[in-house]
Design a protein around this motif. Structure first.
Motif, short mmCIF file in Angstrom:
data_model
loop_
_atom_site.label_atom_id
_atom_site.label_comp_id
_atom_site.label_asym_id
_atom_site.label_seq_id
_atom_site.Cartn_x
_atom_site.Cartn_y
_atom_site.Cartn_z
N VAL A 19 18.73 17.64 -3.65
CA VAL A 19 19.62 17.66 -2.48
C VAL A 19 21.07 17.77 -2.94
O VAL A 19 21.84 18.57 -2.42
CB VAL A 19 19.44 16.37 -1.64
N LYS A 20 21.40 17.00 -3.97
CA LYS A 20 22.78 16.99 -4.46
C LYS A 20 23.19 18.38 -4.93
O LYS A 20 24.28 18.87 -4.59
CB LYS A 20 22.87 15.99 -5.62
N ARG A 21 22.34 19.02 -5.68
CA ARG A 21 22.68 20.35 -6.21
C ARG A 21 22.65 21.40 -5.11
O ARG A 21 23.49 22.30 -5.08
CB ARG A 21 21.71 20.71 -7.33
N ASP A 22 21.66 21.30 -4.24
CA ASP A 22 21.60 22.24 -3.11
C ASP A 22 22.87 22.15 -2.27
O ASP A 22 23.45 23.15 -1.87
CB ASP A 22 20.40 21.91 -2.20
N ALA A 77 22.59 24.24 -14.60
CA ALA A 77 23.92 24.12 -15.22
C ALA A 77 24.77 23.03 -14.57
O ALA A 77 25.81 22.65 -15.09
CB ALA A 77 24.65 25.46 -15.12
N PHE A 78 24.26 22.53 -13.42
CA PHE A 78 25.11 21.69 -12.58
C PHE A 78 25.73 20.49 -13.30
O PHE A 78 26.89 20.17 -13.10
CB PHE A 78 24.31 21.22 -11.36
N ASP A 79 24.95 19.81 -14.12
CA ASP A 79 25.47 18.59 -14.74
C ASP A 79 26.13 18.81 -16.10
O ASP A 79 26.53 17.86 -16.76
CB ASP A 79 24.36 17.54 -14.85
N LEU A 80 26.25 20.06 -16.52
CA LEU A 80 26.87 20.33 -17.81
C LEU A 80 28.39 20.34 -17.68
O LEU A 80 28.93 20.53 -16.58
CB LEU A 80 26.41 21.70 -18.32
N SER A 85 32.16 22.09 -18.79
CA SER A 85 32.51 23.51 -18.67
C SER A 85 32.19 24.30 -19.95
O SER A 85 31.77 25.46 -19.88
CB SER A 85 33.98 23.66 -18.30
N GLU A 86 32.34 23.68 -21.11
CA GLU A 86 32.01 24.40 -22.35
C GLU A 86 30.52 24.67 -22.45
O GLU A 86 30.08 25.77 -22.79
CB GLU A 86 32.45 23.59 -23.56
N GLU A 87 29.75 23.62 -22.11
CA GLU A 87 28.29 23.77 -22.15
C GLU A 87 27.82 24.84 -21.16
O GLU A 87 26.92 25.62 -21.45
CB GLU A 87 27.61 22.44 -21.82
N ILE A 88 28.48 24.86 -19.98
CA ILE A 88 28.11 25.86 -18.97
C ILE A 88 28.28 27.26 -19.54
O ILE A 88 27.40 28.11 -19.44
CB ILE A 88 28.99 25.70 -17.70
N GLU A 89 29.44 27.46 -20.18
CA GLU A 89 29.73 28.77 -20.75
C GLU A 89 28.63 29.18 -21.74
O GLU A 89 28.08 30.28 -21.65
CB GLU A 89 31.10 28.71 -21.45
N ARG A 90 28.29 28.26 -22.63
CA ARG A 90 27.27 28.56 -23.64
C ARG A 90 25.91 28.80 -22.99
O ARG A 90 25.19 29.73 -23.31
CB ARG A 90 27.17 27.40 -24.65
#
Lengths: 221, 354
Positions: free
Chosen positions: A193-196, B19-22, B24-29
């Motif tokens: 839910v949080k991500r959605d 990717a949500f909890d990463l 910004s650097e990790e997201i890029e990679r």
């Protein structure tokens, strides 16, 4: 027939528990399955509960959650005479339906008001107008209605892509449910839910910003 | 748009979720590896991820705007949710058809309505419920009637003081096109000409009231309505006497608090010079865009009103002429004996500054 008030039936349901109003049950079932006509038919039956929900939601946006939306809806659910199945899942699903109904009432209302003013049609508003509305409010503005209609428009397109995300938006934005409440109502994990919710907001925000001129768009049925 | 829906969206959604909890650097990679050269895909996902913060702000404000309604001094207006479920909208009270909610504040709701007999638009103000026989209620009715008798271009016309069938009092007022000064001030300071014009007109309206023995007590931008042709209409005479208006630490009281005189704050008997003070605060804000005694912590504002000397407006904006600066500062004297002796005296001084 949607106009019929269910008051006598509801009272009976409170007094002597079941029997359940089969019509309501059928409607709820259909609404849960995504039948929007069923939601429309439920709205007059839900109206008092929605009004109470609206009040509690105002409190929530004020940052003062003195009323508990979930409790309120559970109570509404009981009043709606579905006592016979005290399954929490039924109650939770009922919440999702109520949130959809909430959206529909708001949108219908905005559309009617707008139709009265300028013959209806597509929302006549741009992202800039909404930003202005958020920055400074004019007591006689019509932008609120327009903003709602535009959001509804985009939400229809989101539903084409991800029905689940659209329902999350209904619960979070229109129904004012929290993430755990939304998770229960939709039977989806809180993390999802949080991500959605995050992705839906980001996507809708983008969509609203790139809206073409109002005259080029058609209202979504 | 030719965006292919099904598969593509699933891909975006999947990457977004993962990717949500990463950071910004990790997201890029992560995206670099996952998208494997599909630059549009990478751009779309990272655009959405970066957009979350601003989007949350946007929906936060939109939700508050649509659903919360009301404002710290009631200057704000309609809101979709309340109106949709408002039991009053769409009904008829006496011979008034209620069409929409215009605003809501500590003193009740204001609706737009139609007078079905005279076929004209009106604004209906419903007051909070309080006992009809109570002293404040009687005093308020007395004053509302006195205000209704005023006939001045700069005073909002009260057509009628009435009661619903279940005994709730309401005022029927003229419906004007325009906005409150509060709403105008959201964009910052006004030009000196405009500020002077509004202040002088407000003085004219208040002078008419003072002449009839009515002190406003709650002059503030939310109570000064500016019509489309720049005419000031002073609203809400005498409402400050209602018991609902308190100086305690509620959010709602804050708007009122900022403009209130030291003598009113300390509960002394007020005279018309309390309105002189409030006009001074409003004028200060119109000229500088700032509130002379701050706007944040209630305790700080109270303390400043009672004790601190405000910065002269000229310190904030050097285009303000010296004589105008002096007039504003004189209205903000803690000791009312040192203020302009009346609202008419203030008006005369302001006219000198034009």
């Amino acid at each position: 027939m949607a106009q019929q008030r269910a008051a006598p039936k509801r009272r009976r349901a409170l007094d002597d528990g079941p029997p359940v109003d089969p019509k309501i049950q059928k409607l709820l079932h259909a609404a849960r399955g995504g039948d929007s006509d069923a939601v429309s038919e439920l709205i007059p039956l839900l109206y008092d509960e929605l009004r109470a929900l609206a009040r509690s939601q105002r409190a929530r946006w004020h940052g003062d959650v003195s009323l508990n939306t979930t409790a309120l809806l559970h109570e509404a659910y009981v009043k709606m005479a579905v006592q016979e199945s005290p399954d929490w899942r039924d109650r939770s699903h009922f919440m999702a339906v109520a949130c959809t109904a909430m959206r529909q009432v708001l949108i219908d209302h905005a559309r009617r008001r707008q139709a009265k003013k300028r013959g209806g049609g597509a929302p006549n508003v741009t992202f800039d107008d909404i930003e202005k509305l958020l920055a400074a409010s004019d007591p006689r503005t019509d932008t609120e209605d327009d903003a709602l209609l535009l959001l509804d428009d985009c939400l229809h397109r989101l539903a084409d892509r991800s029905p689940r995300q659209a329902r999350v938006v209904e619960c979070r934005f229109f129904g004012g449910l929290t993430i755990p409440e939304t998770s229960e109502a939709l039977d989806v994990s809180p993390a999802t839910v949080k991500r959605d919710w995050a992705m839906a907001q980001a996507w809708l925000h983008q969509e609203i910003q790139v809206q073409p001129e109002a005259s080029n768009r058609r209202p979504t049925a | 748009m030719t965006e292919p829906l099904g598969e593509r969206w699933k891909r975006v959604e999947d990457l977004f979720h993962r990717a949500f909890d990463l950071d910004s650097e990790e997201i890029e990679r992560f995206l670099q590896a996952e998208c494997a050269g599909d630059e549009p895909l990478k751009a779309e996902v990272s655009g959405l991820l970066k957009g979350v913060g601003p989007a949350e702000d946007f929906f936060g404000s939109l939700g508050a705007q649509l659903f919360a309604g009301g404002d710290d001094d009631g200057g704000r207006a309609s809101n979709a949710l309340h109106e949709t479920f408002d039991p009053v909208v769409g009904t008829k009270i006496k011979h008034y058809e209620i069409s929409r909610l215009l605003g809501e504040g500590g003193m009740g709701q204001v609706y737009q309505g139609l007078d079905t007999i005279l076929q004209r638009g009106v604004a209906l103000k419903f007051l909070p419920d309080f006992a009809p026989d109570s002293e404040p209620y009687k005093r308020f009715m007395l004053e509302a009637r006195a205000t209704a008798a005023l006939d001045h271009e700069n005073v909002c016309i009260i057509h009628e003081v009435s009661e619903t069938d279940d005994g709730r009092p309401f005022l029927v007022m003229a419906l004007y096109e325009g906005e409150t000064l509060r709403s105008k001030l959201r964009d910052g300071a006004l030009s000196i000409e405009k500020a002077l014009s509004y202040a002088i007109q407000s003085c004219s309206g208040l002078a008419a009231a003072h002449g009839a023995g009515i002190i406003h007590r709650d002059v503030k931008p939310g109570n000064l309505f500016i019509t489309r042709d720049d005419t000031v209409k002073v609203l809400d005479f005498g409402l400050a006497k209602l018991p609902d208006i308190t100086l305690t630490g509620t959010r709602r009281a804050m708007g009122t608090l900022t403009y209130i005189s030291p003598e009113q704050m300390s509960g002394e008997r007020v005279d018309p010079r309390t309105d002189v003070w409030s006009i001074g605060v409003v004028l200060y804000e119109m000229l500088t865009g700032e509130k002379p005694f701050g706007a944040n912590k209630i305790a700080g504002v109270i303390n400043a009103i009672m004790r601190a000397d405000p910065l002269p407006p000229r310190m904030l904006s050097d285009s303000i002429p010296e004589e105008l600066d002096a007039v504003v500062m004189s209205t903000l004297e803690k000791d009312r004996e040192r203020r302009p002796e009346s609202i008419l005296a203030l008006k005369a001084q302001l006219l000198q500054c034009k």
